[in-house]
Design a protein around this motif. Structure first.
Motif: not given
Ligand code: ADP
Ligand code: MG
Length: 584
Positions: A118-127
């Protein structure tokens, strides 16, 4: 919803990848494994074939066999060698082909998985880290599985056959396998330990050496090094660390050579043990001279097979295991639930929504309620970081709000974001990529280009719409402002009822921005449009202006009413007024 790395046992990792690998081309895979087993057995079969030949030869010498039977045994031995060589060739070839094919299939599956984030996961540096690791582990997972497979289908049948053969000659002879295994294992452990120790000692010295070198020879350092007269200092540092490193490496090589010697001695002990066993069995008349000669002959082979297993295959399995785990954990992570978006093909309504980014402590959007009517052109303004982009992504359905509810209006939407892509493709493809299903006549492409402020027949595009926009692929490069216009044209081309422009105009000056937004507002008359900007010169064209401050919606109205009311909008406007005055 953030995926957590799990430890995956080495055998479980193997059994997770194995079926996927087998499914790439099941028939070829089965054939390959059968050939690997035959290949292992073909090595082993040489020993009984040799035994047969020696037995017949000795029988011939004592007059108990004729020449024909000796020749037959010799032929068997030769045939075994030929078959072994052929299988060896096939076994080198198939894995190479198969691995290539599997790499393609595995990459495709991995890309699918990445695409489902999901787009929000792309905001997560760990992901993002996890994606990187998964990409690295993908190919390794194939090598890892291949290596374990080879241990099972090639080496295991070989050693099983040898064990059975030795057992049949004389049960005690099975100990020979242990005499092969233990010395090889011990010397490998010794070597690894010595090398690790030498590496530990030399790594910091090597870093120091490299640093001194970069201070003398590096482009960034040389000016200051020279100006400050530090050359002599770094030269001395370089020389002293170089000689220390030399000494360390000398010591490491001496140790490696000693380890090598130790390995040979240990192997010799194993060798001697096997010979004693054999000799004892021969003297006690428990095995024939032929069996003695054949086993004697195959001891070297067993040692070299064992060394391959322990030195190279165990090492490579252990070395890739970590990255394979990363890959598998990524592939196994469950995609977060995404509620189906609700569309009512009318107004967009946000009801007390809040949103916090992963890894953030402050909410980016705080208790915002608003309605955007169908067909309305709304401007969203506020300082940098006030939450404009985040609110737009929520309204578009890219993110889900933590609290509150959003009713999305039209089901078809388009957007041009602050950070847009510069695709290394033709101008035509750069525009039509946003909507491959839409008809793409030149007329329509020219229209959206013109509206975005691009002149497709100007000097910048020597081949018109078919101009390649990439220096790497023999095309032209564009200025930042032109790239932005291409991005806007791309956003306009996509079939949409709602369009969001999120400050795609940073590389264009304020006056031109106003022109782009004006053209845009004209064509967006019958569509819902959200224009985001932190520059207020272009917002008067909007039907309504929403003002954001620190994640909250603090004001809304027309330019005039907001100016009259004072507050955030008036403050922003006052701060920017001189731009427009000095420019116009
Ligand atoms: N990917 C992200 N991760 C964490 N915080 C973010 C991220 N993107 C934006 N933020 C924060 O959210 C707030 C709102 O950002 P944004 O919506 O981009 O503001 P604007 O578009 O008005 O400049 C800011 O405080 C920003 O630092
Ligand atoms: Mg923004």
């Amino acid at each position: 919803m953030v995926y957590v790395m799990r430890k995956i046992h080495i055998l479980r990792a193997f059994f997770l990848v194995l079926p996927k690998l087998a499914c790439v081309a099941p028939l070829q895979f089965a054939l390959w494994q059968c050939i690997a087993v035959l290949h292992g057995l073909s090595f082993a079969i040489l020993t009984p074939a040799t035994q047969l030949f020696f037995e017949r030869a000795t029988a011939l010498a004592t007059g108990h066999a004729d020449m024909a039977s000796v020749m037959a045994a010799l032929l068997c031995l030769a045939a075994a060698h030929v078959v072994m060589q052929i299988l060896n060739g096939i076994c080198n070839f198939i894995p190479m082909m198969y691995t290539q094919k599997a790499h393609g299939v595995f990459s495709a599956a991995l890309f699918q998985k990445i695409n489902r984030l999901t787009p929000i996961q792309w905001e997560n540096t760990r992901v993002l880290d996890d994606i990187n690791k998964a990409l690295k582990g993908e190919q390794e997972s194939i090598y890892f599985t291949n290596t374990i497979l080879m241990l099972l289908t090639f080496y295991l049948p070989y050693f099983l056959f040898m064990a059975l053969y030795l057992w049949r000659c004389k049960p005690l002879l099975v100990i020979s396998l242990l005499l092969v295994f233990l010395p090889t294992l011990l010397t490998q452990l010794l070597r690894t330990k010595l090398f690790a120790k030498a590496e530990d000692a030399s790594a910091p010295v090597r870093r120091e050496l490299e640093y001194a070198e970069s201070c003398i020879a590096g482009r960034e350092f040389f000016k200051e090094t020279r100006t400050l007269g530090a050359f002599g200092y770094f030269r001395d540092l370089f020389q002293s660390s170089a000689s220390l490193l030399n000494r360390l490496q000398m010591r490491a090589s001496v140790r490696a050579d000693l380890a090598e010697l130790g390995m040979k001695l240990l192997s010799l002990v194993g060798y001697a043990g096997i010979l004693l066993l054999l000799l004892d069995a021969l003297l006690a008349n428990e095995i024939s001279v032929g069996a003695f000669a054949a086993i004697f002959n195959s001891v070297a082979q067993m040692f070299s097979m064992m060394r391959e297993i322990i030195c190279s295959h165990f090492g490579s399995v252990a070395g890739t295991y970590g990255r394979v785990q990363n890959y598998l954990a990524f592939m196994q992570a469950e995609a977060p639930e995404r509620p189906a978006l609700q569309f009512n093909s009318g107004d967009i309504v946000a009801d007390h929504i809040s949103f916090t980014y992963p890894q953030a402590t402050q909410p980016a959007i705080c208790d915002v309620s608003l309605t955007i009517h169908a067909g309305e052109t709304v401007a969203l303004v506020g300082e940098n970081g006030s939450g404009k982009s985040t609110l737009a992504r929520l309204l578009l359905g890219l993110y889900e709000p933590e609290h509150g509810r959003i009713e999305r209006g039209p089901s078809s939407s388009s957007a041009v974001f602050q950070q847009y892509q510069r695709y290394q493709m033709t101008l035509r493809d750069n525009i039509t990529i946003s909507d491959f299903c839409a008809p793409a006549e030149d007329d329509k492409l020219e229209l959206v280009s013109r509206r975005a402020g691009l002149d497709v027949y100007g000097r910048s595009f020597p081949a018109g719409l078919d101009t390649m926009l990439s220096r790497e692929f023999d095309g032209v490069d564009l200025s930042g402002g032109q790239w932005q216009r291409v991005a806007i044209a791309r956003g306009l081309f996509r079939n949409h009822e709602l369009i969001v422009l999120d400050e795609p105009t940073a590389a264009i000056d304020p006056i031109e921005e106003t022109q782009v937004y004006n053209r845009f507002a004209q064509m967006a008359k019958d569509k819902t449009a959200l224009i985001i900007t932190h520059r207020l010169g272009s917002v008067r064209l909007a039907d309504r202006i929403l003002v954001m401050q620190q994640g909250r919606l603090v004001q809304q109205g027309t330019h005039e009413s907001l100016m009259a009311a004072g507050g955030e909008y008036a403050r922003l406007y006052a701060a920017q007024e001189q731009w427009y005055e000095s420019n116009s």
